[in-house]
Design an enzyme around this catalytic site. Structure first.
Site, mmCIF file in Angstrom:
data_model
loop_
_atom_site.group_PDB
_atom_site.id
_atom_site.type_symbol
_atom_site.label_atom_id
_atom_site.label_comp_id
_atom_site.label_asym_id
_atom_site.label_seq_id
_atom_site.Cartn_x
_atom_site.Cartn_y
_atom_site.Cartn_z
ATOM 1 N N ASP A 37 0.849 -1.190 0.000
ATOM 2 C CA ASP A 37 0.000 0.000 0.000
ATOM 3 C C ASP A 37 0.888 1.243 0.000
ATOM 4 O O ASP A 37 1.891 1.315 0.716
ATOM 5 C CB ASP A 37 -0.916 -0.011 1.226
ATOM 6 C CG ASP A 37 -2.070 0.970 1.099
ATOM 7 O OD1 ASP A 37 -3.222 0.525 0.980
ATOM 8 O OD2 ASP A 37 -1.807 2.200 1.129
ATOM 9 N N ILE A 38 0.494 2.244 -0.784
ATOM 10 C CA ILE A 38 1.289 3.469 -0.918
ATOM 11 C C ILE A 38 1.254 4.317 0.355
ATOM 12 O O ILE A 38 2.153 5.132 0.594
ATOM 13 C CB ILE A 38 0.802 4.284 -2.140
ATOM 14 C CG1 ILE A 38 1.887 5.188 -2.662
ATOM 15 C CG2 ILE A 38 -0.475 5.050 -1.841
ATOM 16 C CD1 ILE A 38 1.615 5.767 -4.043
ATOM 17 N N ASN A 94 -12.823 -3.365 2.592
ATOM 18 C CA ASN A 94 -13.822 -2.330 2.809
ATOM 19 C C ASN A 94 -14.873 -2.395 1.706
ATOM 20 O O ASN A 94 -14.547 -2.600 0.537
ATOM 21 C CB ASN A 94 -13.168 -0.946 2.817
ATOM 22 C CG ASN A 94 -12.314 -0.726 4.053
ATOM 23 O OD1 ASN A 94 -12.697 -1.121 5.151
ATOM 24 N ND2 ASN A 94 -11.156 -0.111 3.885
ATOM 25 N N GLU A 102 -12.299 3.514 -0.880
ATOM 26 C CA GLU A 102 -11.871 4.607 -1.765
ATOM 27 C C GLU A 102 -11.668 4.131 -3.196
ATOM 28 O O GLU A 102 -11.866 4.888 -4.137
ATOM 29 C CB GLU A 102 -10.549 5.210 -1.260
ATOM 30 C CG GLU A 102 -10.705 5.971 0.043
ATOM 31 C CD GLU A 102 -9.358 6.417 0.617
ATOM 32 O OE1 GLU A 102 -8.310 6.027 0.041
ATOM 33 O OE2 GLU A 102 -9.383 7.118 1.621
ATOM 34 N N VAL A 103 -11.212 2.902 -3.326
ATOM 35 C CA VAL A 103 -10.921 2.367 -4.663
ATOM 36 C C VAL A 103 -11.940 1.271 -4.960
ATOM 37 O O VAL A 103 -12.017 0.265 -4.231
ATOM 38 C CB VAL A 103 -9.479 1.815 -4.741
ATOM 39 C CG1 VAL A 103 -9.204 1.264 -6.133
ATOM 40 C CG2 VAL A 103 -8.464 2.891 -4.378
ATOM 41 N N HIS A 107 -10.388 -5.233 -3.138
ATOM 42 C CA HIS A 107 -9.025 -5.473 -2.656
ATOM 43 C C HIS A 107 -9.074 -5.876 -1.187
ATOM 44 O O HIS A 107 -9.945 -5.433 -0.451
ATOM 45 C CB HIS A 107 -8.137 -4.235 -2.838
ATOM 46 C CG HIS A 107 -8.738 -2.980 -2.279
ATOM 47 N ND1 HIS A 107 -9.720 -2.272 -2.943
ATOM 48 C CD2 HIS A 107 -8.509 -2.299 -1.122
ATOM 49 C CE1 HIS A 107 -10.065 -1.215 -2.230
ATOM 50 N NE2 HIS A 107 -9.353 -1.209 -1.117
ATOM 51 N N HIS A 109 -6.889 -5.838 2.235
ATOM 52 C CA HIS A 109 -5.739 -5.281 2.940
ATOM 53 C C HIS A 109 -5.136 -6.378 3.824
ATOM 54 O O HIS A 109 -5.871 -7.080 4.520
ATOM 55 C CB HIS A 109 -6.162 -4.145 3.866
ATOM 56 C CG HIS A 109 -6.788 -2.963 3.170
ATOM 57 N ND1 HIS A 109 -6.106 -1.775 2.967
ATOM 58 C CD2 HIS A 109 -8.021 -2.765 2.657
ATOM 59 C CE1 HIS A 109 -6.920 -0.895 2.368
ATOM 60 N NE2 HIS A 109 -8.081 -1.475 2.169
HETATM 61 P P1 AMP Z 1 -9.837 1.396 0.478
HETATM 62 O O1 AMP Z 1 -9.988 2.627 1.334
HETATM 63 O O2 AMP Z 1 -10.207 0.128 1.198
HETATM 64 O O3 AMP Z 1 -10.527 1.556 -0.843
HETATM 65 O O4 AMP Z 1 -8.298 1.246 0.232
HETATM 66 C C1 AMP Z 1 -7.623 1.801 -0.869
HETATM 67 C C2 AMP Z 1 -6.158 1.704 -0.558
HETATM 68 O O5 AMP Z 1 -5.435 1.882 -1.747
HETATM 69 C C3 AMP Z 1 -5.663 2.730 0.457
HETATM 70 O O6 AMP Z 1 -5.086 2.073 1.581
HETATM 71 C C4 AMP Z 1 -4.621 3.521 -0.347
HETATM 72 O O7 AMP Z 1 -3.513 3.932 0.426
HETATM 73 C C5 AMP Z 1 -4.226 2.517 -1.413
HETATM 74 N N1 AMP Z 1 -3.677 3.091 -2.634
HETATM 75 C C6 AMP Z 1 -4.194 4.101 -3.375
HETATM 76 N N2 AMP Z 1 -3.420 4.341 -4.445
HETATM 77 C C7 AMP Z 1 -2.394 3.450 -4.389
HETATM 78 C C8 AMP Z 1 -1.257 3.180 -5.215
HETATM 79 N N3 AMP Z 1 -1.000 3.886 -6.323
HETATM 80 N N4 AMP Z 1 -0.404 2.186 -4.848
HETATM 81 C C9 AMP Z 1 -0.649 1.470 -3.731
HETATM 82 N N5 AMP Z 1 -1.702 1.658 -2.916
HETATM 83 C C10 AMP Z 1 -2.567 2.643 -3.242
#
Ligand code: AMP
Length: 123
Positions: A37-38, A94, A102-103, A107, A109
């Site tokens: 994770d970034i 999530n 957010e994405v 996915h 974690h």
């Molecule tokens: P969620 O809030 O469950 O959708 O998690 C999305 C996750 O993606 C967050 O923990 C972000 O830090 C991670 N994230 C977003 N962009 C990137 C990226 N380019 N590389 C790695 N992780 C990312």
């Protein structure tokens, strides 16, 4: 195998799957990709995604049983490669706004590498 899905994945993870932006890869096979994770929420924080386009576990169907079963059974190996297998880790996915998703590409974690506090380290 998932080329069509990868091409139409409009999320940031789609860009990663297409190689348009880099990731710090932990594991990859023909079905899934895992990367760090970034913005880590623990000493070790990896994400595992399927290459098939699925927005969240809400959108998963019976057709995804084998793929998501494969993803989940690979988690111990990914945790080991990420360096958090020894003393346990937490797996979270999530779903939707109340969980802070957010994405919108499903996915999981993987959080570890230290003692985790609280029930929800994502808040
Ligand atoms: P969620 O809030 O469950 O959708 O998690 C999305 C996750 O993606 C967050 O923990 C972000 O830090 C991670 N994230 C977003 N962009 C990137 C990226 N380019 N590389 C790695 N992780 C990312």
């Amino acid at each position: 195998m998932y080329e069509q899905d990868i091409q139409s994945n409009e999320t940031i993870f789609g860009k990663i799957l297409r190689g348009e932006i880099p990731c710090n890869k932990v594991y990859e096979d023909e079905h899934i990709l895992a990367f760090h994770d970034i913005s880590p929420a623990a000493k070790v924080h990896a994400l595992v995604i399927p290459k098939k386009l699925i927005s969240s576990v809400n959108e998963a169907s019976e057709d995804d049983l084998t793929l998501l079963g494969h993803l989940q059974t690979k988690i111990p190996e990914i945790a080991k490669l990420a360096g958090c297998d020894k003393h346990g880790y937490r797996v979270i996915t999530n779903v939707g706004p109340n969980a802070g998703q957010e994405v919108f590409h499903v996915h999981y974690h993987i959080l570890g590498g230290e003692k985790l506090s609280g029930l929800n380290p994502m808040l």
